[in-house]
Scaffold this motif. Structure first.
Motif, PDB file in Angstrom:
ATOM      1  N   TRP A  18       0.830  -1.196   0.000  1.00 56.72           N
ATOM      2  CA  TRP A  18       0.000   0.000   0.000  1.00 56.72           C
ATOM      3  C   TRP A  18       0.875   1.261   0.000  1.00 56.72           C
ATOM      4  CZ3 TRP A  18       0.045   3.543   4.116  1.00 56.72           C
ATOM      5  CH2 TRP A  18      -0.870   4.604   3.985  1.00 56.72           C
ATOM      6  N   PHE A  19       1.872   1.254   0.877  1.00 57.76           N
ATOM      7  CA  PHE A  19       2.692   2.452   1.065  1.00 57.76           C
ATOM      8  C   PHE A  19       3.395   2.883  -0.222  1.00 57.76           C
ATOM      9  CE2 PHE A  19       6.861   4.333   2.080  1.00 57.76           C
ATOM     10  CZ  PHE A  19       6.425   5.482   2.717  1.00 57.76           C
ATOM     11  N   SER A  53       0.570  13.073   1.657  1.00 55.58           N
ATOM     12  CA  SER A  53       1.528  11.995   1.439  1.00 55.58           C
ATOM     13  C   SER A  53       0.896  10.627   1.258  1.00 55.58           C
ATOM     14  CB  SER A  53       2.487  11.918   2.625  1.00 55.58           C
ATOM     15  OG  SER A  53       3.038  13.166   2.876  1.00 55.58           O
ATOM     16  N   PHE A  54      -0.190  10.372   1.983  1.00 51.12           N
ATOM     17  CA  PHE A  54      -0.682   9.002   2.021  1.00 51.12           C
ATOM     18  C   PHE A  54      -1.888   8.755   1.134  1.00 51.12           C
ATOM     19  CE2 PHE A  54       1.701   9.633   5.937  1.00 51.12           C
ATOM     20  CZ  PHE A  54       2.662   8.654   5.730  1.00 51.12           C
ATOM     21  N   SER A  55      -2.119   9.654   0.181  1.00 52.40           N
ATOM     22  CA  SER A  55      -3.197   9.411  -0.759  1.00 52.40           C
ATOM     23  C   SER A  55      -2.644   8.666  -1.966  1.00 52.40           C
ATOM     24  CB  SER A  55      -3.817  10.732  -1.199  1.00 52.40           C
ATOM     25  OG  SER A  55      -2.857  11.498  -1.886  1.00 52.40           O
ATOM     26  N   ARG A  56      -3.513   7.917  -2.625  1.00 54.83           N
ATOM     27  CA  ARG A  56      -3.100   7.170  -3.811  1.00 54.83           C
ATOM     28  C   ARG A  56      -3.702   7.838  -5.046  1.00 54.83           C
ATOM     29  NH1 ARG A  56      -4.155   0.967  -2.199  1.00 54.83           N
ATOM     30  NH2 ARG A  56      -2.897   0.602  -4.034  1.00 54.83           N
ATOM     31  N   SER A  85       2.508   2.694  -3.145  1.00 51.60           N
ATOM     32  CA  SER A  85       1.675   3.286  -4.188  1.00 51.60           C
ATOM     33  C   SER A  85       1.040   4.599  -3.720  1.00 51.60           C
ATOM     34  CB  SER A  85       0.593   2.297  -4.630  1.00 51.60           C
ATOM     35  OG  SER A  85      -0.276   2.068  -3.552  1.00 51.60           O
ATOM     36  N   THR A  86       1.361   5.011  -2.496  1.00 52.04           N
ATOM     37  CA  THR A  86       0.910   6.340  -2.072  1.00 52.04           C
ATOM     38  C   THR A  86       1.854   7.381  -2.676  1.00 52.04           C
ATOM     39  OG1 THR A  86       2.329   6.395  -0.133  1.00 52.04           O
ATOM     40  CG2 THR A  86       0.137   5.462   0.173  1.00 52.04           C
ATOM     41  N   ARG A  87       1.473   8.645  -2.551  1.00 54.18           N
ATOM     42  CA  ARG A  87       2.303   9.688  -3.150  1.00 54.18           C
ATOM     43  C   ARG A  87       3.685   9.746  -2.526  1.00 54.18           C
ATOM     44  NH1 ARG A  87      -1.376  12.106  -6.578  1.00 54.18           N
ATOM     45  NH2 ARG A  87      -3.426  11.499  -5.878  1.00 54.18           N
ATOM     46  N   LEU A  88       3.750   9.540  -1.206  1.00 52.93           N
ATOM     47  CA  LEU A  88       5.065   9.515  -0.562  1.00 52.93           C
ATOM     48  C   LEU A  88       5.874   8.316  -1.059  1.00 52.93           C
ATOM     49  CD1 LEU A  88       7.077  10.586   1.466  1.00 52.93           C
ATOM     50  CD2 LEU A  88       5.910   9.329   3.258  1.00 52.93           C
ATOM     51  N   GLY A  89       5.188   7.163  -1.171  1.00 53.22           N
ATOM     52  CA  GLY A  89       5.859   5.955  -1.670  1.00 53.22           C
ATOM     53  C   GLY A  89       6.372   6.150  -3.088  1.00 53.22           C
ATOM     54  N   LEU A  90       5.537   6.741  -3.941  1.00 49.95           N
ATOM     55  CA  LEU A  90       5.958   7.012  -5.317  1.00 49.95           C
ATOM     56  C   LEU A  90       7.171   7.937  -5.321  1.00 49.95           C
ATOM     57  CD1 LEU A  90       2.613   7.697  -7.244  1.00 49.95           C
ATOM     58  CD2 LEU A  90       4.046   5.683  -7.378  1.00 49.95           C
ATOM     59  N   PHE A 136       0.746  18.782   0.794  1.00 53.25           N
ATOM     60  CA  PHE A 136       1.314  17.533   0.294  1.00 53.25           C
ATOM     61  C   PHE A 136       0.619  16.368   1.004  1.00 53.25           C
ATOM     62  CE2 PHE A 136       4.321  14.123   0.152  1.00 53.25           C
ATOM     63  CZ  PHE A 136       5.010  14.285  -1.032  1.00 53.25           C
TER      64      PHE A 136
END
Lengths: 300, 266
Positions: A150-151, B116-119, A153-158, B114
């Motif tokens: 999950w992480f 951060s945790f949205s997809r 594919s989040t914006r932070l993960g990307l 920002f």
């Protein structure tokens, strides 16, 4: 036989957390994070010391937080103070040795006798019979794997993935690479700390030297997993590869321990050999192909 | 909207390799300007862009954007409103991530907070698809393809889209079609003009193609030795032939025109 399967699955699950951490730092961020060895012991020391004082659950929590702090120090050295990434890990690792001794009350090892651990707590419920250890670690491994899936594919993960892939592009997307590197290293070391914490409570002891070679073993199983399930294609497969590789590695380990095909003392050497070979494989293959072509074309 | 005052940058000062890349340079850019920049290799064009984008700190001088002093702002903060394309089509995209993921990262510049945790949401997906369709390259049907498998032209088109999906206040184009084959270069040039005029983006473009320099935008600069030696507005450009331009360039540069170094092509 059943014992080998049980051991391989249990150790495979628990050490897959280190492989997952290395996947994040080594594969995703493209940083060889050598904090791992000391961080693993740090998690172990915190968790066992807390369990010895009667707080096993708090111990696991402390192991996670402690690991994260170690990762933060490495990230700080690297992103703010310009220490090269490999050296930053080594420096943190060296410092952790003393911190680890401190966490174990200035002794080289701590053992749990009758104090309860999260494993004995599950055993005492009696639901899982002799499989209680596997039940606990499998639960942690699954949760962390799903979390990572999950992480990333989040914006932070990307952003973290892009930092390892093309740092210029990250800067151009208004993301601060210092932040993403720090976030990645902290998360990776949280998982390493968690792994140390679980292993400590499982074997009911913490030892100052327990971390030696953890990073190499983690890499070995990561690479075994990637080879076996062709794991470099998607994030999901990559994450699964961490688990599969570890189970295979631990199965080999358990078989050697049981059958004594090889002296146990040789195991570290074998591990080093597997890692070196696996990482060198693409280069070796390429060189062989060139040589073969050269031979063929000079003959004609 | 962009004000550059007395900007200087010396590389390797005090050594045998000392090189004055920017020499007390002054430049004033108006809102909506599309400026093309010509100059020989080593004239300081890319250094100027690096200074504007914040890749390094200039030795002296000031850079103001819309009145705000951005001289000391780090590059990743400036990228929120300054978009940039390089000659190398590989520089602007992450090769092991999909087209959609690359766009999602570029689209982070739109976020005020920002998250951060949205997809990537369905809505984002549809928006990216719509944007990709405008490139007319069929990329909208390959959103889950890894960018590393695309051609140079496709990657540069994607980079252009990423730089402009959130319209930047200033767009820097550093010979962004030079590494592409003629067909792809033409396509990217057309796309650039279309996107820039649609958003009325203020734009600086480095080129070695003198025809392109004179036919694109509304103002042309020539640089040599870290200075701007020629500044032509739309009217002056229309009245100038290429021969005239080369003559004035020679005068301005006060040096013999060396064809090997100048590399101006038509």
């Amino acid at each position: 036989m059943l014992h080998i399967v049980q051991t391989a699955l249990t150790l495979g699950c628990v050490y897959s957390l280190v492989a997952l951490a290395l996947f994040l730092s080594y594969r995703v961020l493209d940083i060889a994070d050598l904090t791992t060895d000391g961080c693993f012991v740090f998690g172990m020391a915190l968790s066992v010391s807390a369990a010895a004082a009667g707080h096993p659950i708090l111990g696991i929590l402390l192991a996670v937080i402690g690991g994260g702090c170690a990762g933060f120090v490495t990230a700080l050295l690297q992103t703010r103070l310009g220490v090269p990434s490999i050296l930053a890990g080594i420096v943190t690792n060296t410092g952790l040795y003393t911190v680890n001794l401190m966490a174990m009350g200035w002794s080289a090892n701590v053992s749990l006798l009758k104090q309860s651990t999260i494993f004995t707590m599950v055993r005492d419920t009696g639901i899982f019979g002799t499989w209680y250890q596997l039940a606990v670690v499998a639960c942690f491994a699954c949760v962390m794997m799903l979390f990572m899936r999950w992480f990333l594919s989040t914006r932070l993960g990307l952003s973290i993935r892009a930092t390892g892939d093309n740092m210029d592009m990250v800067r151009a997307s208004s993301i601060n690479p210092r932040f993403t590197i720090a976030a990645g290293l902290i998360l990776a070391n949280c998982m390493t700390g968690l792994c140390g914490g679980l292993v400590g409570q499982m074997q009911k002891s913490a030892d100052i030297n327990a971390g030696t070679g953890i990073v190499v073993i983690g890499l070995a199983s990561l690479i075994i997993g990637e080879t076996v399930i062709q794991g470099r294609r998607s994030i999901g497969r990559n994450i699964l590869a961490c688990l599969i590789g570890n189970i295979i590695y631990r199965a080999i380990y358990a078989i050697i321990l049981q059958t004594r095909i090889l002296p146990i003392e040789c195991l570290k050497l074998m591990t080093a050999f597997i890692v070196a070979l696996a990482i060198a494989m693409p280069t070796i293959r390429e060189n062989l192909a060139v040589k073969k072509r050269e031979r063929r074309e000079t003959v004609n | 909207m962009l004000e550059i005052q007395n900007l200087s940058k010396v590389f390797n000062p005090g050594t045998i390799n000392e090189k004055t890349a920017l020499n007390n340079l002054n430049l004033s850019v108006k809102e909506g300007d599309f400026i093309t920049i010509l100059g020989s290799n080593g004239a300081g064009k890319s250094t100027l862009f690096n200074a504007i984008a914040g890749v390094f700190l200039a030795d002296s001088g000031k850079i103001l954007l819309d009145g705000e002093n951005i001289t000391f702002q780090p590059d990743y903060k400036r990228s929120k409103y300054i978009g940039r394309l390089f000659q190398d089509p590989l520089k602007g995209t992450a090769p092991h991530m999909t087209i959609e993921e690359n766009l999602a990262l570029a689209y982070l510049r739109a976020g005020k907070s920002f998250d951060s945790f949205s997809r990537i949401s369905k809505k984002d997906h549809e928006f990216f698809r719509e944007q990709l369709r405008m490139l007319e390259m069929g990329l909208e049907d390959r959103m889950n393809t890894q960018v590393g498998t695309l051609s140079g032209g496709q990657r540069q088109a994607l980079t252009l889209l990423m730089a402009t999906v959130v319209p930047p206040r200033l767009l820097l184009l550093d010979e962004h079609t030079a590494a592409l084959d003629p067909g792809a270069a033409e396509k990217i040039t057309a796309l650039t003009k279309e996107i820039v005029s649609r958003n009325n983006t203020t734009c600086l473009m480095i080129t070695h193609n003198i025809h392109q320099a004179l036919s694109t935008g509304n103002r042309t600069l020539m640089m040599a030795d870290g200075r701007i030696i020629l500044d032509l507005n739309e009217q002056e450009r229309a009245d100038t032939t290429i021969d005239e331009l080369l003559r004035r360039f020679k005068e301005g540069a006060k040096e013999e025109l060396d064809d090997d170094r100048i590399l101006l092509s038509d």
